[in-house]
Design an enzyme around this catalytic site. Structure first.
Site, PDB file in Angstrom:
ATOM      1  N   GLU A 230      57.806  -9.719 -66.984  1.00 19.90           N
ATOM      2  CA  GLU A 230      56.775  -9.680 -68.022  1.00 19.90           C
ATOM      3  C   GLU A 230      56.638 -11.114 -68.498  1.00 19.90           C
ATOM      4  O   GLU A 230      57.593 -11.693 -69.014  1.00 19.90           O
ATOM      5  CB  GLU A 230      57.208  -8.723 -69.137  1.00 19.90           C
ATOM      6  CG  GLU A 230      56.153  -8.519 -70.192  1.00 19.90           C
ATOM      7  CD  GLU A 230      56.454  -9.313 -71.434  1.00 19.90           C
ATOM      8  OE1 GLU A 230      55.922 -10.431 -71.553  1.00 19.90           O
ATOM      9  OE2 GLU A 230      57.212  -8.826 -72.280  1.00 19.90           O
ATOM     10  N   CYS A 267      55.465 -11.240 -77.470  1.00 21.61           N
ATOM     11  CA  CYS A 267      54.625 -11.358 -76.270  1.00 21.61           C
ATOM     12  C   CYS A 267      53.271 -10.689 -76.458  1.00 21.61           C
ATOM     13  O   CYS A 267      52.363 -10.877 -75.641  1.00 21.61           O
ATOM     14  CB  CYS A 267      55.340 -10.773 -75.058  1.00 21.61           C
ATOM     15  SG  CYS A 267      56.048  -9.144 -75.341  1.00 21.61           S
TER      16      CYS A 267
END
Length: 498
Positions: A230, A267
């Site tokens: 990710e 994020c």
């Protein structure tokens, strides 16, 4: 204090991990789940020592770390429940039809573990995405031993968590090598781990450059392996006209809070806002500037992240056509940075790829589009994202169907009238997205479906019942859901449908 783990030590650890894998994959789903639940208990037993250690290493406040610890414990327990429930196995059975010409064989399929998994600890989540975080929990649930490379920004915290895992392993009689903790201040140990032929998969949460480097290494091996990375996202927020006109002040407050939550170190931080340039947007900008300038900055996780933010912020603001509209001014304490919001035209954004890149921290860029055509062009020009958000009324949604279709193509989670920060640990959550948000947008790193990353399908043909895994036996001794001849059921097979 923390000596880099040598390649010789890594070789020994992986030799043990391979042996552990062959034992652990035969353990029942309940045994795996009990191990994970015991890890959760051991983490809870660490008490304030864990919180105090993480506070000293990361600059994160007590309340944030207490919440993240609770989330980490919840992840371990919820993934343990999911592992034991067995739905993630995707067990399916198609029974034989011997009278058919040619005869149809008996076929039974389920997911089986991949083997030893390397997990890289994340800098921004010292608990939930690191040593005992989601990747580790998912790999253990799938039946895989785990080798964690501690993040160099919080080695003491990582060691406490590793000790809790090893203590739980001893208490639940797990095989030697089920979990290994390694250190490395530089890149060498990580490179060696990914290239090691005993490693069968990698989990990573971090920057695009870091994730892409690991992905490339894994695909250059003699036997390539999956890297589930990710890698960040700018998480665009589309502010549609009627919503912006009717809720200007509310939206400004919402966005300011999301941009600065955790000093922008999530994020899912909204790094882009996109709207049509009109009086409502002008009013929104005025309100957002006021909200941003009223927020007191805090220290970022560590000086390395702060330095990286400052470098990328300077580069972003130096781009032609970018105008700074709001910024805090308290930078007296080391580690604090300038919370910043800027604007650029749609044309500027479309012509400059630098403006598409993530600036990890409390920064967001407002893209001012001339009209709906340019709004759509901006959406089409965006790369893969973890999230995309629509701030819209019912009328806005009906009037922008093409925009909705385009935005769905670039994101893993599509949000309506809510901010992207905050990732719920739930089965219906998808935390991943098309490249470059992640290396494989089909998989999630949050929620029990993340277990599937570390398993592969295996089909058994014409095997006698006594030799089949318990998950596929006629009597369904585990009582799990299975798809039998295209029907979902927990019932055992009887003589009539075998």
């Amino acid at each position: 204090m923390y000596k880099d783990t040598s390649t010789a030590e890594i070789d020994i650890a992986l030799e043990k991990a391979v042996k552990a894998y062959h034992q652990y994959k035969t353990y029942t789903l309940k045994q795996r789940a009990d191990f994970m639940r015991t890890i959760a208990l051991e983490i809870a037993e660490l008490g304030e020592e864990l919180i105090d250690t993480a506070m000293a290493e990361t600059n994160l406040p007590q309340a944030r770390l207490q919440g993240e610890r609770a989330r980490t414990i919840f992840q371990l327990n919820s993934y343990a429940d999911a592992a034991e429930l067995g739905n993630w196995l995707e067990a399916s059975i198609d029974t034989a039809l011997l009278e058919r010409t040619p005869p149809k064989p008996d076929l039974r399929k389920m997911l089986i573990p991949l083997g030893p998994v390397v997990v890289f600890g994340a800098s921004n989540f010292p608990f939930a995405y690191s040593t005992a975080g989601g990747d580790t929990a998912c790999a253990l649930a799938a039946g895989c031993p785990v080798i964690v490379k501690a993040h160099p920004a919080h080695p003491k915290t990582s060691t406490l968590m590793a000790d809790a895992i090893l203590k739980a392993a001893r208490k639940t009689d797990m095989p030697d090598g089920i979990f290994t903790h390694v250190y490395g201040a530089g890149f060498e140990s990580g490179v060696y781990l990914v290239k090691h032929e005993s490693v069968k998969a990698v989990g990573f949460t971090g920057s695009f450059s870091g994730g892409k480097a690991l992905f490339d290494l894994a695909n250059q091996r003699k036997t390539p392996i999956p890297v589930f990375a990710e890698m960040g996202s700018v998480n665009p927020v589309f502010l549609l006209p009627e919503k912006l006109a009717t809720e200007t002040e509310t939206l400004a407050k919402q966005m300011a809070g999301s941009i600065t939550l955790g000093m922008g170190q999530f994020c899912t931080n909204p790094g882009l806002m996109v709207a049509i340039d009109d009086k409502s947007l002008d009013k929104f900008i005025v309100n957002l500037k006021r909200e941003i300038e009223a927020i007191t900055p805090a220290k970022m996780l560590h000086q390395g992240i702060a330095a990286n933010f400052n470098e990328k912020l300077e580069k972003a603001l130096a781009q032609k056509g970018v105008q700074l509209i709001g910024q805090t001014d308290d930078t007296q304490t080391e580690g604090k940075v300038l919370i910043s919001v800027a604007t650029a035209s749609g044309k500027t954004f479309l012509a400059n790829p630098v403006l598409h890149q993530e600036v990890f921290g409390p920064y967001s860029l407002i893209i001012q589009c001339e009209n709906e055509k340019e709004l759509l062009a901006v959406a089409k020009a965006m790369e893969g994202q973890l999230t995309a958000t629509l701030m819209a009324t019912t009328k806005d949604i009906k009037n922008h169907q093409q925009l909705l279709d385009e935005v769905q193509e670039i994101c893993g989670r599509f949000i309506l009238n809510n901010v992207p920060t905050g990732v719920e640990v739930a089965l219906a959550m998808h935390h991943g997205g098309p490249y470059p948000a992640s290396t494989d947008g089909r998989f999630t790193s949050v929620g029990a479906d993340g277990i599937k990353r570390f398993a592969r399908p295996m089909s058994y043909q014409n095997w006698d019942d006594e030799f089949l895994p318990n998950e596929l036996k006629n009597g369904n001794p585990l009582g799990i859901w299975r798809t039998v001849n295209n029907e979902l059921t927990k019932l055992p097979l009887d003589e009539k449908n075998v």
